[in-house]
Scaffold this motif. Structure first.
Motif, PDB file in Angstrom:
ATOM      1  N   VAL A   1      84.067 -20.552  25.624  1.00 37.66           N
ATOM      2  CA  VAL A   1      83.891 -20.260  27.039  1.00 37.66           C
ATOM      3  C   VAL A   1      83.691 -21.542  27.833  1.00 37.66           C
ATOM      4  CG1 VAL A   1      82.354 -19.152  28.718  1.00 37.66           C
ATOM      5  CG2 VAL A   1      82.945 -17.972  26.590  1.00 37.66           C
TER       6      VAL A   1
ATOM      7  N   ASP B   1      82.438 -16.847  22.905  1.00 35.92           N
ATOM      8  CA  ASP B   1      82.293 -15.410  23.116  1.00 35.92           C
ATOM      9  C   ASP B   1      82.306 -14.704  21.757  1.00 35.92           C
ATOM     10  OD1 ASP B   1      84.911 -15.127  22.237  1.00 35.92           O
ATOM     11  OD2 ASP B   1      85.749 -14.737  24.212  1.00 35.92           O
TER      12      ASP B   1
ATOM     13  N   THR C   1      78.153  -9.057  23.619  1.00 37.04           N
ATOM     14  CA  THR C   1      78.990  -8.301  24.538  1.00 37.04           C
ATOM     15  C   THR C   1      78.331  -8.220  25.906  1.00 37.04           C
ATOM     16  OG1 THR C   1      77.943  -6.250  23.809  1.00 37.04           O
ATOM     17  CG2 THR C   1      79.964  -6.901  22.690  1.00 37.04           C
TER      18      THR C   1
ATOM     19  N   ARG D   1      72.131 -12.540  26.991  1.00 34.31           N
ATOM     20  CA  ARG D   1      73.481 -12.402  26.449  1.00 34.31           C
ATOM     21  C   ARG D   1      73.685 -13.277  25.207  1.00 34.31           C
ATOM     22  NH1 ARG D   1      73.993  -8.151  28.190  1.00 34.31           N
ATOM     23  NH2 ARG D   1      74.493  -7.672  30.360  1.00 34.31           N
TER      24      ARG D   1
ATOM     25  N   THR E   1      88.183 -13.783  26.990  1.00 40.31           N
ATOM     26  CA  THR E   1      88.323 -13.214  25.650  1.00 40.31           C
ATOM     27  C   THR E   1      89.768 -12.837  25.396  1.00 40.31           C
ATOM     28  OG1 THR E   1      87.869 -10.974  26.438  1.00 40.31           O
ATOM     29  CG2 THR E   1      85.999 -12.259  25.673  1.00 40.31           C
TER      30      THR E   1
ATOM     31  N   LEU F   1      80.451 -11.511  32.014  1.00 42.87           N
ATOM     32  CA  LEU F   1      80.094 -12.819  32.534  1.00 42.87           C
ATOM     33  C   LEU F   1      80.341 -12.852  34.035  1.00 42.87           C
ATOM     34  CD1 LEU F   1      81.483 -15.447  30.014  1.00 42.87           C
ATOM     35  CD2 LEU F   1      79.137 -14.676  30.311  1.00 42.87           C
TER      36      LEU F   1
ATOM     37  N   VAL G   1      83.222  -9.553  28.365  1.00 40.07           N
ATOM     38  CA  VAL G   1      83.043 -10.216  27.074  1.00 40.07           C
ATOM     39  C   VAL G   1      82.683  -9.135  26.076  1.00 40.07           C
ATOM     40  CG1 VAL G   1      81.707 -11.865  25.773  1.00 40.07           C
ATOM     41  CG2 VAL G   1      82.279 -12.353  28.136  1.00 40.07           C
TER      42      VAL G   1
END
Length: 452
Positions: A25, A19, A76, A63, A424, A79, A437
């Motif tokens: 992740v 992230d 950013t 993303r 995060t 998710l 995120v």
């Protein structure tokens, strides 16, 4: 994007996904491409990432801010943590294209897909080139490798005949057995059986132990009896007994007869115990040494790489013979105690016997209570003559305490109202099934017509 404009997807398999804060992740397992009604190559709409607890989620390609064979970095957004499910017009590139038999234009040369590249043009990623190895018809020579445009290859979509497994196995080879078992569950039944059959006996035995019972039975049946017996020999006796318990009694007898006698005998013994008792869940091959063995010998024994951490955590001490059922059980020594004692000291001088061993008939709830009470990762199991017949480890207890279908990818998902893992550091939780995120709300694949 700070990323190459062309990336071969097989090179992304297993790459870590991070992230914006640098926290991992998960790992890339595949790429998702959307088929088009025109002749244009499929559009790559995202990646499939595997998170902890073997959950696979969809990551929109929009993303991704950086992508290469070293790492994938997300920007950013939000998710979607719901389990990934492929849609009818989608293609899982590695799962469905690797090892596919195709033909090259214009001469119709037959070949096998070994990789597929995706390319970014403007803001859109699409499948652009295909790496195809020619089929030569000679076992001694590998065919030439061609890298050709997508539209110059025939047979990339539609029904695929039975195909090889070498390239998909190369992508999966570094996975842990549990992760490989998870990947096999994503494959169609025929493809799953092909890949499983191509694994060597030891690797397949490890993977089978991590699969739901119905998948174990289907794969074992597809192998044929001779190969199935070979694989059962490579499994731990308790895992082999659990698997055989899923088969009809006549089939159990056939497979046990095909196994080597010294491999089949402990499995036969485990099959005699009542389900839900210590005898039925124990391993019959713990680490056993005589009282005159030294600390150094014990440490060397538990270092053996084939031992699981739970089995290697302690040494059981008994009189000869050293195979179960042993002579009189004397006690056990935890590996931490071994590390604190002089290497030349004898096990008989440091053995602990202040905890009563389990009996073969001890029920699972009592085993769980006693292991929790004494903070043990394993407990000895003895018969009425105080001979050691096996040991129950914490992974045995967990395996038989969890719901029967806990390994099954098709089992009902947990309620969305339950807390979701935070991806995060310090990120606030988003709506049910999503996690922030970087703090900015993003699109949710499940609520709209488009990915991401």
């Amino acid at each position: 994007m700070s990323t190459p404009t062309r990336v071969y997807i097989a090179r992304l398999a297993g790459v870590a996904v991070f992230d914006p804060n640098g926290d991992q992740v998960g790992r890339v397992r595949d790429a998702v491409a959307r088929l088009r009604t025109t002749n244009r190559p499929p559009e790559v709409v995202g990646l499939v990432a595997e998170m902890p607890m073997r959950r696979r989620i969809f990551l929109s390609i929009n993303r991704v801010t950086s992508l290469d064979a070293e790492a994938v970095v997300l920007g950013t957004g939000t998710l979607n943590l719901r389990r990934f499910e492929k849609r009818p017009n989608e293609l899982l590139v590695l799962q469905e294209l690797l090892d596919r038999r195709v033909h090259l234009d214009p001469n119709g040369q037959a070949g096998t897909v070994v990789d597929v590249a995706m390319e970014c043009r403007g803001r859109e990623w699409s499948l652009s080139r295909v790496a195809v190895r020619e089929q030569t018809g000679r076992l001694s020579r590998r065919g030439h490798l061609h890298q050709v445009e997508w539209d110059k290859v025939r047979g990339l979509t539609g029904f695929a005949d039975t195909r090889g497994t070498a390239n998909l196995l190369a992508v999966l080879e570094d996975m842990r057995p549990a992760d490989l078992a998870n990947a096999l569950q994503d494959l169609p039944d025929l493809r799953r059986n092909e890949v499983a059959a191509a694994l060597d006996d030891e690797r397949l035995a490890d993977v089978l132990s991590e699969l739901p019972e119905h998948d174990q039975v289907e794969i074992l049946t597809a192998l044929g009896r001779e190969r199935a017996a070979d694989v059962l020999e490579e499994m731990d006796p308790d895992d082999a007994a659990d698997l055989l318990n899923e088969l009809p009694a006549p089939e159990q007898d056939v497979l046990l007869d095909l196994m080597e006698p010294d491999e089949a005998d402990p499995v036969r013994q485990l099959l005699k115990y009542t389900p839900g008792t210590a005898g039925s869940v124990m391993t019959s091959e713990p680490v056993i040494l005589p009282p005159d063995a030294t600390v150094a010998e014990a440490l060397a024994r538990i270092r053996e790489p084939q031992l699981s951490p739970a089995v290697a955590a302690q040494v059981f001490v008994s009189r000869a013979p050293m195979t179960t059922p042993t002579g009189r059980y004397l006690g056990m020594v935890h590996f931490q105690r071994l590390l604190r004692e002089p290497p030349a000291d004898l096990l008989g001088g440091i053995v602990l016997n202040d905890i009563d061993p389990l009996r073969e008939t001890t029920p699972l709830p009592e085993i769980t209570r006693r292991m929790a009470t004494y903070d043990l990762v394993a407990m000895p199991v003895v018969d009425r003559n105080n001979r050691l017949v096996g040991a129950v480890t914490v992974d045995d207890v967990l395996d038989h305490s969890l719901p029967r279908d806990w390994r099954d990818r098709d089992a009902p998902a947990e309620p969305l109202a339950q807390p979701q893992p935070d991806l995060t550091a310090g990120a606030a939780a988003g709506e049910a099934g999503t996690t922030a995120v970087g703090g900015t709300t993003g699109e949710d694949r499940t609520t709209g017509g488009a990915h991401g």
